[in-house]
Enzyme design. Structure first.
Site, PDB file in Angstrom:
ATOM      1  CB  CYS A 125      -0.942   0.006   1.196  1.00 15.13           C
ATOM      2  SG  CYS A 125      -2.119  -1.353   1.176  1.00 15.13           S
TER       3      CYS A 125
ATOM      4  CG  HIS B  99      -3.310   3.704   2.275  1.00 15.77           C
ATOM      5  ND1 HIS B  99      -3.707   3.336   1.008  1.00 15.77           N
ATOM      6  CD2 HIS B  99      -3.340   2.566   3.023  1.00 15.77           C
ATOM      7  CE1 HIS B  99      -3.968   2.039   0.992  1.00 15.77           C
ATOM      8  NE2 HIS B  99      -3.753   1.546   2.201  1.00 15.77           N
TER       9      HIS B  99
ATOM     10  CG  ASN C 271      -6.669  -0.598   1.075  1.00 15.37           C
ATOM     11  OD1 ASN C 271      -5.960  -0.101   0.201  1.00 15.37           O
ATOM     12  ND2 ASN C 271      -6.180  -1.077   2.201  1.00 15.37           N
TER      13      ASN C 271
HETATM   14  N1  ACO Z   1     -18.814  -8.904   8.358  1.00 12.39           N
HETATM   15  C1  ACO Z   1     -19.302  -9.238   9.549  1.00 12.39           C
HETATM   16  N2  ACO Z   1     -18.540  -9.629  10.602  1.00 12.39           N
HETATM   17  C2  ACO Z   1     -17.211  -9.668  10.409  1.00 12.39           C
HETATM   18  C3  ACO Z   1     -16.618  -9.324   9.171  1.00 12.39           C
HETATM   19  C4  ACO Z   1     -17.470  -8.935   8.140  1.00 12.39           C
HETATM   20  N3  ACO Z   1     -17.013  -8.574   6.917  1.00 12.39           N
HETATM   21  N4  ACO Z   1     -15.283  -9.452   9.291  1.00 12.39           N
HETATM   22  C5  ACO Z   1     -15.027  -9.862  10.551  1.00 12.39           C
HETATM   23  N5  ACO Z   1     -16.214  -9.993  11.222  1.00 12.39           N
HETATM   24  C6  ACO Z   1     -16.417 -10.399  12.600  1.00 12.39           C
HETATM   25  C7  ACO Z   1     -15.269 -11.231  13.135  1.00 12.39           C
HETATM   26  O1  ACO Z   1     -15.419 -12.589  12.752  1.00 12.39           O
HETATM   27  C8  ACO Z   1     -15.419 -11.026  14.602  1.00 12.39           C
HETATM   28  O2  ACO Z   1     -16.446 -11.850  15.070  1.00 12.39           O
HETATM   29  P1  ACO Z   1     -16.331 -12.596  16.504  1.00 12.39           P
HETATM   30  O3  ACO Z   1     -16.213 -11.473  17.500  1.00 12.39           O
HETATM   31  O4  ACO Z   1     -17.588 -13.386  16.580  1.00 12.39           O
HETATM   32  O5  ACO Z   1     -15.072 -13.397  16.408  1.00 12.39           O
HETATM   33  C9  ACO Z   1     -15.891  -9.588  14.714  1.00 12.39           C
HETATM   34  O6  ACO Z   1     -16.432  -9.259  13.432  1.00 12.39           O
HETATM   35  C10 ACO Z   1     -14.785  -8.632  15.051  1.00 12.39           C
HETATM   36  O7  ACO Z   1     -13.677  -8.898  14.197  1.00 12.39           O
HETATM   37  P2  ACO Z   1     -12.368  -8.060  14.257  1.00 12.39           P
HETATM   38  O8  ACO Z   1     -11.445  -8.505  13.160  1.00 12.39           O
HETATM   39  O9  ACO Z   1     -11.858  -8.045  15.638  1.00 12.39           O
HETATM   40  O10 ACO Z   1     -12.963  -6.613  13.898  1.00 12.39           O
HETATM   41  P3  ACO Z   1     -12.285  -5.218  14.019  1.00 12.39           P
HETATM   42  O11 ACO Z   1     -13.108  -4.343  14.827  1.00 12.39           O
HETATM   43  O12 ACO Z   1     -10.810  -5.307  14.327  1.00 12.39           O
HETATM   44  O13 ACO Z   1     -12.410  -4.697  12.507  1.00 12.39           O
HETATM   45  C11 ACO Z   1     -11.067  -4.438  10.546  1.00 12.39           C
HETATM   46  C12 ACO Z   1     -11.777  -5.419  11.465  1.00 12.39           C
HETATM   47  C13 ACO Z   1     -12.114  -3.562   9.898  1.00 12.39           C
HETATM   48  C14 ACO Z   1     -10.327  -5.227   9.498  1.00 12.39           C
HETATM   49  C15 ACO Z   1     -10.115  -3.575  11.382  1.00 12.39           C
HETATM   50  O14 ACO Z   1      -9.258  -4.370  12.171  1.00 12.39           O
HETATM   51  C16 ACO Z   1      -9.256  -2.710  10.533  1.00 12.39           C
HETATM   52  O15 ACO Z   1      -9.732  -1.832   9.847  1.00 12.39           O
HETATM   53  N6  ACO Z   1      -7.936  -2.912  10.554  1.00 12.39           N
HETATM   54  C17 ACO Z   1      -7.026  -2.179   9.717  1.00 12.39           C
HETATM   55  C18 ACO Z   1      -6.624  -3.093   8.644  1.00 12.39           C
HETATM   56  C19 ACO Z   1      -6.589  -2.457   7.318  1.00 12.39           C
HETATM   57  O16 ACO Z   1      -7.046  -1.358   7.069  1.00 12.39           O
HETATM   58  N7  ACO Z   1      -6.009  -3.210   6.413  1.00 12.39           N
HETATM   59  C20 ACO Z   1      -5.844  -2.779   5.083  1.00 12.39           C
HETATM   60  C21 ACO Z   1      -4.506  -3.143   4.598  1.00 12.39           C
HETATM   61  S1  ACO Z   1      -3.258  -2.317   5.497  1.00 12.39           S
HETATM   62  C22 ACO Z   1      -3.455  -0.812   5.105  1.00 12.39           C
HETATM   63  O17 ACO Z   1      -3.798  -0.531   4.002  1.00 12.39           O
HETATM   64  C23 ACO Z   1      -3.207   0.207   6.147  1.00 12.39           C
END
Ligand code: ACO
Length: 322
Positions: free
Chosen positions: A114, A249, A279
């Site tokens: 990224c 980003h 993204n």
């Molecule tokens: N729909 C519904 N539920 C979901 C989904 C979905 N698409 N994805 C995950 N869940 C569920 C999980 O299974 C989990 O369920 P559980 O509690 O029963 O186990 C629950 O939601 C919480 O999951 P987490 O992964 O802990 O959710 P979080 O609040 O951390 O959000 C996310 C996830 C959005 C990916 C967040 O961590 C994030 O934005 N991280 C940054 C990562 C990023 O932006 N990556 C891009 C590449 S790197 C970059 O470009 C910077």
């Protein structure tokens, strides 16, 4: 030697097909509410079979050249950032060179996930200031839809396809204070397992899918991005209040909002496309830049800070006077 390199034109390309959160929720266990609340994403563009990394990169590059009032004859280097090239080689940059009918110069791809566009812009800046090139197409082009595990709801809802580009040239005397003020790059290979693609042509037995520890990436993102923006300001004797536009980003609305707050910028000063593009990795910053320059928000003389963080872990910033 040029004293400064300027961004003379910007352009973007988005695939024709738009996929909404509701459409995704028909095939995987997710909802529009969950995706919007956690990420701010409402939809993404997904490439069709002919919308390859090279095709989209060439369309974005052609738009950047036109925006600069230039043509293929003005280009002597192409630097293309991608994690999703169409082939291991030739470099996608050279497919773009052929597609645009550019008959001279050189080109290569940059792999920094990224952060790829910021890395590519830093190389272009150094080459132009060093007199090695006089017209550099800097492109971010990505087809992450081809490396998604479409059964993994934790990742496949986050990404989209697209390409963005800028055309970088030596500044002229009339340009005065205009140009790329500085770029700042960082990497930490020990964090490589937080976000990676499981396989490549050298490891064909692997899945080839993107794997991510979202929580840990989130934790690193805000701190590292804020630090690298402050590093850019410090290097130029500037402060938060000097920034006209943040072009971040576009990974996640919550990361973008946190960055805006840390920099003391009102929401109107932050360019956001993640709601419509999701993204697009190395394409996300130049696509956002193209949108904000195209609709007249970013004007001549504005101070713009761009930043990105991604797999590697890589991160960086660029401070540019337009
Ligand atoms: N729909 C519904 N539920 C979901 C989904 C979905 N698409 N994805 C995950 N869940 C569920 C999980 O299974 C989990 O369920 P559980 O509690 O029963 O186990 C629950 O939601 C919480 O999951 P987490 O992964 O802990 O959710 P979080 O609040 O951390 O959000 C996310 C996830 C959005 C990916 C967040 O961590 C994030 O934005 N991280 C940054 C990562 C990023 O932006 N990556 C891009 C590449 S790197 C970059 O470009 C910077």
């Amino acid at each position: 030697m040029a004293s400064r390199a300027v961004i003379a034109g910007v352009g973007g390309y988005l695939p024709k097909r738009i996929v909404s959160n509701d459409e995704l929720s028909r095939t995987i266990d997710t909802t529009d509410d969950w995706i919007q609340e956690r990420t701010g994403i409402k939809q993404r563009h997904i490439a069709g079979p002919t919308e390859t990394c090279a095709f989209m990169g060439a369309r974005a590059a052609a738009a950047a050249l036109a925006d600069a009032g230039c043509g293929p004859g003005d280009v002597d280097a192409i630097i293309l950032a991608t994690a999703t090239p169409d082939q291991a080689f030739p470099a996608t940059a050279l497919r773009v060179q052929a597609e645009l009918g550019i008959a001279r110069g050189f080109g290569f791809d940059v792999s920094a996930a990224c952060s790829g566009f910021i890395y590519a812009l830093a190389i272009a800046d150094a080459m132009v200031r060093g007199g090695q090139a006089t017209g550099v197409l800097v492109i971010g082009s990505e087809v992450y839809s081809r490396i998604m595990n479409w059964a993994d709801r934790g990742t496949c809802v986050l990404f989209g396809d697209g390409a963005g580009a800028v055309f970088v040239r030596p500044g002229t005397d009339q340009d005065g204070t205009r140009g790329i003020l500085s770029t700042h790059l960082h990497a930490q290979g020990t964090l490589g397992d937080l976000l990676y693609v499981d396989g490549a042509v050298g490891r064909p037995e692997r899945s080839g899918h993107l794997v991510m520890n979202g929580r840990e990436i989130f934790r690193h993102a805000v701190a590292k991005l804020a630090a690298v923006v402050d590093e850019a300001l410090r290097a130029n004797g500037l402060i938060h209040a000097d920034i006209d536009w943040l072009v971040p980003h576009q990974a996640n609305r919550r990361i973008i909002d946190a960055m805006g707050r840390k920099l003391g910028l009102s929401a109107e000063r932050v360019v956001v496309t993640v709601d419509r593009h999701a993204n697009t990795s190395a394409a996300s910053v130049p696509l956002a830049l193209a949108e904000a320059c195209g609709d007249g928000r970013i004007k001549r003389g504005n101070l713009v800070v761009m930043e990105a963080l991604g797999g590697g872990m890589t991160w960086g910033s660029a401070l540019v006077r337009f």
